[in-house]
Write a protein that holds these residues in place. Sequence first.
Motif, short mmCIF file in Angstrom:
data_model
loop_
_atom_site.label_atom_id
_atom_site.label_comp_id
_atom_site.label_asym_id
_atom_site.label_seq_id
_atom_site.Cartn_x
_atom_site.Cartn_y
_atom_site.Cartn_z
N ASP A 1 -1.44 -15.70 -9.64
CA ASP A 1 -1.83 -16.19 -8.39
C ASP A 1 -2.33 -17.57 -8.76
O ASP A 1 -3.34 -17.72 -8.30
CB ASP A 1 -2.54 -15.03 -7.70
N ILE B 1 -3.36 -14.35 -2.70
CA ILE B 1 -3.70 -13.08 -2.66
C ILE B 1 -4.95 -12.69 -2.45
O ILE B 1 -5.81 -13.17 -3.38
CB ILE B 1 -3.01 -12.30 -3.82
N TYR C 1 -6.90 -6.98 -3.00
CA TYR C 1 -5.58 -6.60 -3.13
C TYR C 1 -5.09 -6.89 -4.56
O TYR C 1 -3.76 -6.07 -4.81
CB TYR C 1 -4.73 -7.50 -2.22
N GLU C 2 -5.13 -7.73 -5.07
CA GLU C 2 -4.54 -8.12 -6.37
C GLU C 2 -4.69 -6.91 -7.50
O GLU C 2 -3.42 -6.67 -7.90
CB GLU C 2 -5.10 -9.54 -7.13
N LEU D 1 -2.09 -4.23 -6.27
CA LEU D 1 -0.63 -4.85 -6.59
C LEU D 1 -0.31 -4.84 -7.98
O LEU D 1 0.89 -4.47 -8.33
CB LEU D 1 -0.51 -6.38 -5.91
N LYS E 1 0.40 -1.47 -8.97
CA LYS E 1 1.83 -0.95 -8.46
C LYS E 1 2.87 -1.44 -9.22
O LYS E 1 3.79 -0.64 -9.44
CB LYS E 1 1.91 -1.26 -7.01
N THR F 1 -1.17 -12.62 1.89
CA THR F 1 -1.29 -11.52 1.25
C THR F 1 -0.30 -10.31 1.60
O THR F 1 0.12 -9.62 1.32
CB THR F 1 -2.84 -10.87 1.16
N THR F 2 -0.40 -10.16 3.00
CA THR F 2 0.46 -9.32 3.77
C THR F 2 2.20 -9.54 3.41
O THR F 2 2.66 -8.38 3.12
CB THR F 2 0.48 -9.40 5.32
N THR G 1 2.58 -8.60 -0.29
CA THR G 1 2.38 -7.01 -0.68
C THR G 1 3.45 -6.44 -0.08
O THR G 1 4.37 -5.50 -0.65
CB THR G 1 1.20 -6.47 -0.40
N LYS G 2 4.08 -6.71 1.23
CA LYS G 2 4.97 -5.97 1.88
C LYS G 2 6.34 -6.30 1.31
O LYS G 2 7.15 -5.80 1.24
CB LYS G 2 5.11 -6.25 3.29
N VAL H 1 6.83 -7.18 -1.98
CA VAL H 1 6.86 -6.60 -3.35
C VAL H 1 7.27 -4.84 -2.89
O VAL H 1 8.13 -4.12 -3.56
CB VAL H 1 5.68 -6.35 -3.97
N ASP H 2 6.74 -4.44 -1.99
CA ASP H 2 6.99 -3.01 -1.66
C ASP H 2 8.72 -2.74 -1.27
O ASP H 2 9.11 -1.99 -1.76
CB ASP H 2 6.21 -2.57 -0.23
#
Length: 230
Positions: A29, A34, A38-39, A42, A45, A142-143, A146-147, A149-150
């Motif tokens: 980053d 991010i 959250y990092e 993530l 994950k 960030t949202t 992360t979304k 990546v999901d």
Amino acid sequence: MRLLGIILLFFSNITLASLPEARDVYINDFANLIQNGYESALRKKLKDTEYYSGVEITVVTIESFSKYSQKFSSWESFATALFNKWGVGNLPENDGIMLLVARDGRKIRIELGAGYPMRFNSIMKGIIDETIYPQLKRNKYTTGITKGVDQIINSVTDPVSFFEWYKWYILAGIGALISTLIALLIDNKKNPGWFWVLLALAGFLVLGILRNLVQGEASDGFGGGASGGD
């Protein structure tokens, strides 16, 4: 020719040297996009994804592409060079994925390894256009990341049947086996027409599998999709 090769290699090394160095396998980053807290989640994950599926995914953020625009003619070529320099993914599957985001201009790129079929290009473009970019446009980096990546994880780790992955190999093998057995049963001297028909069929099957292999490799360094704007 040898001198020309040395010169090209020299300039290629200079270009690669201008790229940022990886500080982490899963998250780099550089632009601090991010949010704290959250990092680590993530990263876990992404680490779990590689552990359970073998797919290495890395997230990279930079402040601006303009810093590299003199060395690279396009955002896509920059992403490809960074992907290749860092060696994202595992061999021989060549299934690495890089999510690259630039803060200025909200530029996005999902780079895929050569192991993915061409259809994944449109899948990744859809993730960018429908999920990541709308969030970035609202400054919710960030949202969006992360979304995104999901959805990337879901798209590459969904169960795929054995036949789906190897259908061309299976069909080609069956066709070649049948052709061989029939050819052995037919006297090619008495029935030359059948012999050549079977030979042509086997040839088409071989061409089909070769075509499938070429398409699978066509995404080398250019997979995914890109988006950018204000």
